[in-house]
Design a protein around this motif. Structure first.
Motif, mmCIF file in Angstrom:
data_model
loop_
_atom_site.group_PDB
_atom_site.id
_atom_site.type_symbol
_atom_site.label_atom_id
_atom_site.label_comp_id
_atom_site.label_asym_id
_atom_site.label_seq_id
_atom_site.Cartn_x
_atom_site.Cartn_y
_atom_site.Cartn_z
ATOM 1 N N GLY A 9 -5.455 -8.893 0.161
ATOM 2 C CA GLY A 9 -6.475 -8.192 -0.607
ATOM 3 C C GLY A 9 -5.818 -7.404 -1.714
ATOM 4 O O GLY A 9 -4.582 -7.275 -1.760
ATOM 5 N N ILE A 10 -6.609 -6.883 -2.615
ATOM 6 C CA ILE A 10 -6.076 -6.087 -3.706
ATOM 7 C C ILE A 10 -5.285 -4.901 -3.145
ATOM 8 O O ILE A 10 -5.729 -4.213 -2.230
ATOM 9 C CB ILE A 10 -7.227 -5.599 -4.620
ATOM 10 N N ALA A 11 -4.063 -4.731 -3.630
ATOM 11 C CA ALA A 11 -3.176 -3.625 -3.225
ATOM 12 C C ALA A 11 -2.802 -3.663 -1.746
ATOM 13 O O ALA A 11 -2.442 -2.646 -1.174
ATOM 14 C CB ALA A 11 -3.804 -2.271 -3.563
ATOM 15 N N LEU A 141 -6.403 1.901 -0.414
ATOM 16 C CA LEU A 141 -7.096 2.731 -1.407
ATOM 17 C C LEU A 141 -6.115 3.561 -2.227
ATOM 18 O O LEU A 141 -6.180 3.599 -3.459
ATOM 19 C CB LEU A 141 -8.102 3.642 -0.707
ATOM 20 N N GLN A 142 -5.177 4.226 -1.555
ATOM 21 C CA GLN A 142 -4.221 5.080 -2.251
ATOM 22 C C GLN A 142 -3.313 4.275 -3.172
ATOM 23 O O GLN A 142 -3.007 4.697 -4.297
ATOM 24 C CB GLN A 142 -3.390 5.870 -1.230
ATOM 25 N N ARG A 147 -1.584 2.668 -8.454
ATOM 26 C CA ARG A 147 -1.092 1.538 -9.255
ATOM 27 C C ARG A 147 -1.875 1.355 -10.542
ATOM 28 O O ARG A 147 -1.304 1.100 -11.605
ATOM 29 C CB ARG A 147 -1.157 0.255 -8.426
ATOM 30 N N ASN A 148 -3.207 1.481 -10.462
ATOM 31 C CA ASN A 148 -4.069 1.214 -11.618
ATOM 32 C C ASN A 148 -4.614 2.480 -12.274
ATOM 33 O O ASN A 148 -5.452 2.391 -13.158
ATOM 34 C CB ASN A 148 -5.241 0.311 -11.204
ATOM 35 N N ALA A 155 -11.825 2.612 -7.562
ATOM 36 C CA ALA A 155 -10.942 1.864 -6.670
ATOM 37 C C ALA A 155 -11.731 1.275 -5.503
ATOM 38 O O ALA A 155 -11.532 0.114 -5.111
ATOM 39 C CB ALA A 155 -9.820 2.758 -6.153
ATOM 40 N N LEU A 156 -12.639 2.063 -4.949
ATOM 41 C CA LEU A 156 -13.468 1.580 -3.835
ATOM 42 C C LEU A 156 -14.360 0.421 -4.269
ATOM 43 O O LEU A 156 -14.578 -0.522 -3.502
ATOM 44 C CB LEU A 156 -14.316 2.723 -3.280
#
Length: 229
Positions: A9-11, A141-142, A147-148, A155-156
């Motif tokens: 998943g993302i990150a 999440l963190q 990162r972005n 982010a959520l």
């Protein structure tokens, strides 16, 4: 040769795991790299994108403005499907060609790095083993916020737009947890590669190919025999 699908998943840390696999020496096909290649200026996918989304999606040098295009389709299912229809056929064609090249070279397995493997990718049917890289929700999440440089709400939204990691884990043949230190992740990757190298899946998958090859040779020989009569 058999195919190993790497996803997450993302990150979640999939990129970290892919780097580790490359360092070990695994053969690799990166769907993101292929996706960038097929939309290079004046290629068929690029032409289709310009046709459907307009010249506004281009930078001054003629290349795609990828962030702008991503923003254009974010949250719009119809636009997302339209973009996929422009790019996916060419991405899949290039990936299948690279798989064929790796097969001819005699590799035992190849890792396919496909972020959306479990979200409807047509390549899933060819995958022998699925590897899912995951981490706990708070770490994900963190990492994404840092990162972005995103606020928590944005982010959520990005995390929730994807299939949940817990759901992806249900489809995994192998799991790599990336919630803790880098060395712990590296140990899991090493253990994964050992298990893949010990697998006999490539032997079973060669049988239908050899039968197909023998049939092809038989047809050619039969045609030659008829020409000689």
């Amino acid at each position: 040769m058999f195919l190993v699908g790497l996803t997450g998943g993302i990150a979640s840390g999939k990129s970290t795991v892919s780097i580790m696999l490359r360092e070990i020496g695994c053969q690799f096909i990166d769907a993101d790299v292929v996706a960038r290649q097929v939309v290079e200026q004046h290629k068929p996918a690029w032409t289709l994108i310009v046709k459907h989304f307009g010249q506004d999606m281009l930078l001054s040098d003629g290349n795609l403005d990828r962030p702008k295009l991503a923003s254009c389709i974010f949250g719009d299912e119809n636009r997302r499907k339209l973009l996929n229809s422009c790019t996916h056929p060419y991405i899949q064609k290039e990936i299948m060609w690279q798989i064929f090249v790796h097969f001819i070279k005699g590799y035992k397995f190849v890792v396919l790095d496909i972020p959306l493997l479990l979200e409807g990718s047509k390549l899933l049917r060819y995958i022998n083993s699925v590897v899912v890289v995951y981490c706990d929700g708070e770490a994900q999440l963190q990492r994404l916020m840092q990162r972005n440089s995103l606020p928590e709400e944005d982010a959520l939204k990005r995390i929730n737009s994807q299939m949940p990691l817990e759901k992806k884990k249900e489809f995994a043949d192998y799991l790599i947890e990336n919630s803790h230190g880098i060395e712990e992740t590296r140990q899991q990757v090493r253990h994964l590669v050992i298990r893949l190298q010990q697998s006999k899946a490539h032997l079973w998958l060669r049988i239908p190919f050899l039968l197909l090859l023998l049939g092809f040779i038989f047809i050619i020989l039969l045609g030659v025999k008829k020409l000689c009569l």
